[in-house]
Scaffold this motif. Structure first.
Motif, PDB file in Angstrom:
ATOM      1  N   SER A  12      -0.637   4.082  -4.924  1.00  0.00           N
ATOM      2  CA  SER A  12       0.117   5.319  -4.694  1.00  0.00           C
ATOM      3  C   SER A  12      -0.766   6.464  -4.214  1.00  0.00           C
ATOM      4  O   SER A  12      -0.268   7.433  -3.649  1.00  0.00           O
ATOM      5  N   GLY A  13      -2.076   6.370  -4.453  1.00  0.00           N
ATOM      6  CA  GLY A  13      -2.969   7.474  -4.103  1.00  0.00           C
ATOM      7  C   GLY A  13      -2.941   8.605  -5.109  1.00  0.00           C
ATOM      8  O   GLY A  13      -3.388   9.717  -4.810  1.00  0.00           O
ATOM      9  N   VAL A  14      -2.433   8.332  -6.317  1.00  0.00           N
ATOM     10  CA  VAL A  14      -2.309   9.354  -7.361  1.00  0.00           C
ATOM     11  C   VAL A  14      -3.343   9.116  -8.455  1.00  0.00           C
ATOM     12  O   VAL A  14      -3.523   7.973  -8.908  1.00  0.00           O
ATOM     13  N   ALA A 200       1.592  12.286  -2.125  1.00  0.00           N
ATOM     14  CA  ALA A 200       0.447  11.474  -1.693  1.00  0.00           C
ATOM     15  C   ALA A 200       0.780  10.613  -0.483  1.00  0.00           C
ATOM     16  O   ALA A 200      -0.122  10.186   0.243  1.00  0.00           O
ATOM     17  N   GLY A 201       2.065  10.363  -0.250  1.00  0.00           N
ATOM     18  CA  GLY A 201       2.469   9.558   0.893  1.00  0.00           C
ATOM     19  C   GLY A 201       2.497  10.310   2.207  1.00  0.00           C
ATOM     20  O   GLY A 201       2.662   9.704   3.269  1.00  0.00           O
ATOM     21  N   TYR A 202       2.321  11.617   2.178  1.00  0.00           N
ATOM     22  CA  TYR A 202       2.334  12.423   3.391  1.00  0.00           C
ATOM     23  C   TYR A 202       0.922  12.551   3.963  1.00  0.00           C
ATOM     24  O   TYR A 202      -0.067  12.339   3.254  1.00  0.00           O
ATOM     25  N   PRO A 203       0.767  12.921   5.236  1.00  0.00           N
ATOM     26  CA  PRO A 203      -0.566  13.095   5.822  1.00  0.00           C
ATOM     27  C   PRO A 203      -1.397  14.106   5.023  1.00  0.00           C
ATOM     28  O   PRO A 203      -0.961  15.239   4.798  1.00  0.00           O
ATOM     29  N   THR A 204      -2.570  13.678   4.591  1.00  0.00           N
ATOM     30  CA  THR A 204      -3.337  14.469   3.631  1.00  0.00           C
ATOM     31  C   THR A 204      -3.791  15.810   4.197  1.00  0.00           C
ATOM     32  O   THR A 204      -3.868  16.804   3.472  1.00  0.00           O
ATOM     33  N   GLY A 209      -3.740  21.512   3.716  1.00  0.00           N
ATOM     34  CA  GLY A 209      -3.614  22.779   4.424  1.00  0.00           C
ATOM     35  C   GLY A 209      -2.504  23.639   3.841  1.00  0.00           C
ATOM     36  O   GLY A 209      -2.631  24.864   3.722  1.00  0.00           O
ATOM     37  N   THR A 210      -1.417  23.011   3.437  1.00  0.00           N
ATOM     38  CA  THR A 210      -0.309  23.737   2.816  1.00  0.00           C
ATOM     39  C   THR A 210      -0.721  24.303   1.462  1.00  0.00           C
ATOM     40  O   THR A 210      -0.397  25.451   1.131  1.00  0.00           O
TER      41      THR A 210
END
Length: 258
Positions: A12-14, A200-204, A209-210
């Motif tokens: 998951s990248g978490v 985590a599934g979105y472009p890092t 940046g957000t």
């Protein structure tokens, strides 16, 4: 036992960062403060981690601030003040990966250094929030500055000034915007992790940046408040001996404000 536990999920990248002193209500001593800073710095370089959940071990507390037994040597100067909690948050360690806080039980005092640097807060129905500083003869400076970015002025002022006499319920925290999602008892961690997995599934690069843009939007007011904090603490704090007496003589009763 380490004061901070880290578990990562490569699928998951978490990463889940857990304050791990449940016997002390996850209060932060000097060793744990150093561990937290090291964890955030390490996560900066872990490309497999794209979002983070911060929680507390045990069911009684997310975090109760600095450990009352911690000895913090202070320079003999009215112009210098060492606060070990200033370096415990992700932003203080230049981490711009999103952090979602999962709160169960008490969150008070120095816990707001961490909640104030999370992107948003998920809490279960057992969560309560309060700031004990004034009860113990201490100025609520950094805590109030950080919470002023999250809560209406009157709510921050009431929490800071009422001290231990009153706690904000999870429901009230949700109504005033401190908490973004109210989960059933015991389900805050799961709800927060589900949010983190989506992010985590979105472009890092877009996500980080957000996060940086959102932090910048509130930075001016926060920076000015933080600049005044050491002087207000030096002027307004009671002596250590008086703080200890006030702490020992505190009342146990409180009103839960719903």
């Amino acid at each position: 036992m380490s004061g901070v536990a880290v578990r990562t999920d490569p699928d998951s990248g978490v990463a889940v960062v857990t304050l791990n002193r449940p016997d002390r209500l996850n209060a932060i001593d000097l060793a744990m403060a150093g561990e937290l800073a090291a964890v955030w710095r390490a996560l900066r370089f872990d490309d497999g981690v794209r979002a983070i959940v911060l929680t507390g071990a045990g069911g009684r507390a997310f975090c109760t601030g600095i450990d009352r037994d911690a000895v913090v040597p202070q320079p003999d100067s009215p112009f210098s003040l060492d606060d070990p909690l200033l370096g415990i948050g992700p932003k203080a360690n230049d981490l711009w990966k999103p952090v979602v806080a999962a709160v169960r039980g008490m969150a008070c005092g120095g816990a707001f250094y961490l909640l104030g640097e999370a992107e948003f807060v998920v809490a279960d129905t057992t969560a309560t929030f309060f700031d004990p500083h004034t009860t113990y003869g201490m100025v609520s400076a950094y805590e109030s500055v950080l919470m002023a970015q999250r809560m209406p002025y009157g709510e921050v002022a009431r929490m800071a000034l009422m001290g231990t006499a009153e706690r904000i319920s999870a429901r009230r925290a949700y109504e005033i915007g401190l908490v973004s999602e109210l989960a059933p008892e015991g389900e805050a961690l799961g709800a927060a992790t589900a949010c983190a997995a989506v992010i985590a599934g979105y472009p890092t690069e877009a996500v980080q940046g957000t996060v940086r843009a959102l932090w910048a939007a509130s930075e001016a007011g926060r920076s000015r408040g933080v600049a005044h904090a050491p002087h207000l603490i030096a002027l307004g704090n009671a002596t250590g001996e008086r703080q200890a007496r006030l702490f020992a003589g505190r009342g146990r009763a409180y009103r839960l404000r719903g």
